[in-house]
Write a protein that holds these residues in place. Structure first.
Motif, PDB file in Angstrom:
ATOM      1  N   GLU A  60      38.036  37.445  38.690  1.00 55.10           N
ATOM      2  CA  GLU A  60      36.725  36.951  39.032  1.00 55.10           C
ATOM      3  C   GLU A  60      36.823  36.913  40.801  1.00 55.10           C
ATOM      4  O   GLU A  60      35.965  36.631  41.431  1.00 55.10           O
ATOM      5  N   HIS A  61      37.891  37.669  41.233  1.00 54.73           N
ATOM      6  CA  HIS A  61      38.048  37.645  42.733  1.00 54.73           C
ATOM      7  C   HIS A  61      38.509  39.202  42.993  1.00 54.73           C
ATOM      8  O   HIS A  61      39.626  39.527  43.369  1.00 54.73           O
ATOM      9  N   THR A  62      37.417  39.887  43.238  1.00 61.34           N
ATOM     10  CA  THR A  62      37.667  41.224  43.850  1.00 61.34           C
ATOM     11  C   THR A  62      36.960  41.625  44.663  1.00 61.34           C
ATOM     12  O   THR A  62      35.603  41.199  45.225  1.00 61.34           O
ATOM     13  N   HIS A  63      37.343  42.746  45.925  1.00 59.50           N
ATOM     14  CA  HIS A  63      36.508  43.189  47.007  1.00 59.50           C
ATOM     15  C   HIS A  63      36.388  44.833  46.718  1.00 59.50           C
ATOM     16  O   HIS A  63      37.261  45.499  47.412  1.00 59.50           O
ATOM     17  N   MET A  64      35.424  45.563  45.960  1.00 60.33           N
ATOM     18  CA  MET A  64      35.522  46.809  46.169  1.00 60.33           C
ATOM     19  C   MET A  64      34.457  47.333  47.401  1.00 60.33           C
ATOM     20  O   MET A  64      33.476  46.688  47.310  1.00 60.33           O
ATOM     21  N   PHE A 150      28.080  31.383  44.754  1.00 58.96           N
ATOM     22  CA  PHE A 150      27.873  31.840  46.274  1.00 58.96           C
ATOM     23  C   PHE A 150      29.256  31.583  47.167  1.00 58.96           C
ATOM     24  O   PHE A 150      29.607  30.353  46.853  1.00 58.96           O
ATOM     25  N   LYS A 151      29.671  32.675  47.843  1.00 56.42           N
ATOM     26  CA  LYS A 151      30.635  32.518  48.336  1.00 56.42           C
ATOM     27  C   LYS A 151      30.592  32.340  49.927  1.00 56.42           C
ATOM     28  O   LYS A 151      29.634  32.951  50.488  1.00 56.42           O
ATOM     29  N   LEU A 152      31.230  31.421  50.404  1.00 60.28           N
ATOM     30  CA  LEU A 152      31.187  30.926  51.879  1.00 60.28           C
ATOM     31  C   LEU A 152      32.531  31.052  52.483  1.00 60.28           C
ATOM     32  O   LEU A 152      33.327  30.685  52.132  1.00 60.28           O
ATOM     33  N   VAL A 239      38.639  29.120  46.311  1.00 66.10           N
ATOM     34  CA  VAL A 239      39.551  30.321  46.264  1.00 66.10           C
ATOM     35  C   VAL A 239      40.835  30.523  46.831  1.00 66.10           C
ATOM     36  O   VAL A 239      40.977  29.853  47.935  1.00 66.10           O
ATOM     37  N   HIS A 240      41.626  31.350  46.372  1.00 62.47           N
ATOM     38  CA  HIS A 240      42.898  31.883  46.800  1.00 62.47           C
ATOM     39  C   HIS A 240      43.887  30.711  47.584  1.00 62.47           C
ATOM     40  O   HIS A 240      44.033  30.707  48.834  1.00 62.47           O
ATOM     41  N   VAL A 241      43.977  29.740  47.004  1.00 62.40           N
ATOM     42  CA  VAL A 241      44.708  28.655  47.270  1.00 62.40           C
ATOM     43  C   VAL A 241      46.281  28.951  47.335  1.00 62.40           C
ATOM     44  O   VAL A 241      46.995  29.601  46.501  1.00 62.40           O
ATOM     45  N   THR A 315      42.956  38.195  41.310  1.00 56.64           N
ATOM     46  CA  THR A 315      43.901  38.965  42.263  1.00 56.64           C
ATOM     47  C   THR A 315      43.413  39.076  43.752  1.00 56.64           C
ATOM     48  O   THR A 315      44.314  39.205  44.633  1.00 56.64           O
ATOM     49  N   ASP A 316      42.122  38.724  44.218  1.00 61.43           N
ATOM     50  CA  ASP A 316      41.713  38.797  45.564  1.00 61.43           C
ATOM     51  C   ASP A 316      41.990  40.370  45.912  1.00 61.43           C
ATOM     52  O   ASP A 316      42.382  40.729  47.187  1.00 61.43           O
ATOM     53  N   HIS A 317      41.787  41.290  44.880  1.00 59.45           N
ATOM     54  CA  HIS A 317      42.178  42.724  45.221  1.00 59.45           C
ATOM     55  C   HIS A 317      41.190  43.271  46.251  1.00 59.45           C
ATOM     56  O   HIS A 317      40.047  43.168  46.160  1.00 59.45           O
TER      57      HIS A 317
HETATM   58 ZN    ZN Z   1      38.802  37.517  48.650  1.00 55.78          ZN
END
Ligand code: ZN
Ligand code: URP
Ligand code: ZN
Length: 474
Positions: A60-64, A150-152, A239-241, A315-317
């Motif tokens: 649920e956490h990627t950045h392409m 919605f991400k802030l 996210v990403h604790v 992953t926060d890939h």
């Molecule tokens: Zn991220």
């Protein structure tokens, strides 16, 4: 699509494992039966003897292809093939609102990048970076378009960061339509001052990235985000604790009955801040935010997973090349693009160093990497489970397959790997995406464009404990 039967495997759910055969037809799981139950069906049979049969992971956490000052993270083409081979069949990527543009424009840009270029299914979050009345009014339309999260960013000043007023207003508005606010919790104002101070005094090496983002910076922002969510009575997802103190903020709020949820990432479980001190500029490879913490935090994160404080792993890939991209910060750590990689190896790492080291069970692995992400992101039960009627996104996972992670043999596009040199015991052997065999004997055999956009539904799992919404969800 040919009818298929996966036979003789051990099917794993978040609550149990059992021997069974799976009949796949028209992209979905048509039936689950006892061993041999579908022997008479005219189908292609895949023997999963000795393999775990798990739902395709939902990252649920990627950045392409994400813009990061002056550059972009690795693209869909390479990274989604790597994801498929690693056992991930759906990602939820962050579409970033460009300043001055609408949310719909962000969704359209991301779909344009992804469609025809993705090997696996995808859904989207929107990162709101520029709020005004029109954008507030557009939130319901984003939900109608199948984008409900919605991400802030509370960090990255002068880039993606938003202020508390924005956070408050988006929490309030998204709750009206069953949306979920996800936050990157770090105090960006203070980070910016610390960065200036350190760079001006000549402290420019990668390790100062961590020094200027101490864990209090993350804990404070986590506490603030939770407080604003409480005032608006909206659910919130952190996210990403990265370690003990922010996890403790989530734990406290949950004990008070607040709908607060959290994710950690494999790199916080397996890497630590000593990587930032590697010789020369090598530490830049490990610059991500929040930063890697001291090793003692790893056990605290496993505890937070075990006691239910954290519900998912993503992953926060957000992958960059070391040579051309990370080197932008050779004279100033604050210019190193933030992010690392992991989508190819996260299941292998979590199985080898999570399940095999008895930090969690394989059932918990399925819950954290597939079922819960799908539930929170409004994709369940289409995704995240092997159940009758669900998409046939299935991984046959070999618990004994060994290898050593090396950048030179990876499919990820970057010139380095976060987990270089880690030995692995357990990896995906076959992967099915909506019933199509896309990884066979650990080789990718699918094609780009096979992945589809999947709409997420409002009122996901974050609303399960909220009894005040008027939609009759609980
Ligand atoms: Zn991220
Ligand atoms: O360093 C990171 N995490 N980069 C990706 C963007 C974000 O903050 O999630
Ligand atoms: Zn972030």
């Amino acid at each position: 699509m040919t009818t298929k039967v996966i036979k003789n495997g051990i099917i794993v759910t978040p609550v149990h494992q059992y021997k069974g055969d799976i009949l796949i037809e028209d992209e979905i799981v048509k039936a689950i039966g006892k061993k041999g139950e579908f022997a008479a069906v005219k189908a292609e049979f895949i023997d999963a003897d000795g393999l775990y049969v798990i739902p395709g992971a939902v990252d649920e956490h990627t950045h392409m292809s994400m813009p990061s000052p002056d550059t972009y993270s690795m693209p869909w083409e390479t990274e989604t093939i790597a994801a498929a081979v690693g056992g991930t069949t759906t990602i939820v990527d962050f579409a970033i609102q460009e300043k001055g543009k609408t949310l719909t424009e962000a969704i359209d840009t991301w779909k344009k990048n992804a469609n025809n270029n993705t090997a696996i299914d995808y859904s989207l979050h929107i990162a709101i970076t520029d709020l005004n009345e029109d954008i507030i009014a557009e939130i319901p339309s984003a939900v109608e378009q199948g984008v409900t999260t919605f991400k802030l960013f509370m960090a990255y000043k002068d880039d993606k960061m938003v202020d508390d007023a924005t956070l408050y207003r988006v929490l309030k508005q998204s709750k009206e339509v069953g949306g979920l606010v996800m936050v990157h919790a770090e105090n960006g104002d203070v980070i910016s001052i610390l960065q200036d101070e350190y760079v001006k005094s000549g402290k420019t090496e990668p390790f100062y990235h961590a020094i200027t983002r101490p864990i209090e910076i993350e804990a404070e922002a986590t506490r603030r985000a939770i407080a604003l969510a409480n005032i608006t009575d909206a659910p919130i997802f952190i996210v990403h604790v990265s370690g003990e103190e922010p996890a403790e903020e989530i734990r406290k709020a949950r004990m008070n009955g607040q709908a607060v949820f959290g994710e950690t990432c494999p790199h916080y479980l397996f890497l630590d801040d000593s990587y930032l001190q590697l010789p020369g500029f090598e530490g830049a490879k490990y610059v991500c935010s929040p930063p890697l913490r001291e090793k003692t935090h790893q056990q605290k994160l496993w505890n937070a997973i075990a006691d239910g404080t954290l519900q998912t792993i993503g992953t926060d890939h957000c992958s960059f090349n070391y040579k051309e991209q990370k080197h932008r910060g050779i004279d100033d750590f604050s210019k190193i693009p933030n992010g690392g990689n992991g989508i190819e190896n996260w299941l292998q790492m979590l199985y080898s160093y999570g399940v095999k080291k008895e930090n969690m069970t394989i059932e918990k692995l399925v819950e954290l990497t597939a079922t819960n992400p799908a539930k929170f992101m409004g994709l369940f039960p289409k995704k995240g489970t092997i159940s009758v009627g669900s998409d046939a996104d299935i991984v046959l996972f070999d618990p004994n397959k060994k290898h050593t992670i090396k950048a030179e043999t990876q499919l990820q596009g970057s010139d380095y790997n976060f987990y270089e040199g880690f030995t692995i015991e357990g990896s995906a052997q076959h992967v099915f995406l909506r019933g199509e065999h896309i990884v066979k004997d650990d080789k990718y055999i699918g094609h780009l464009g096979q992945g589809q956009f999947i709409e997420s539904k409002p009122y996901g799992a974050a609303y399960d404990s909220i009894r005040t919404n008027d939609k009759g969800v609980v």
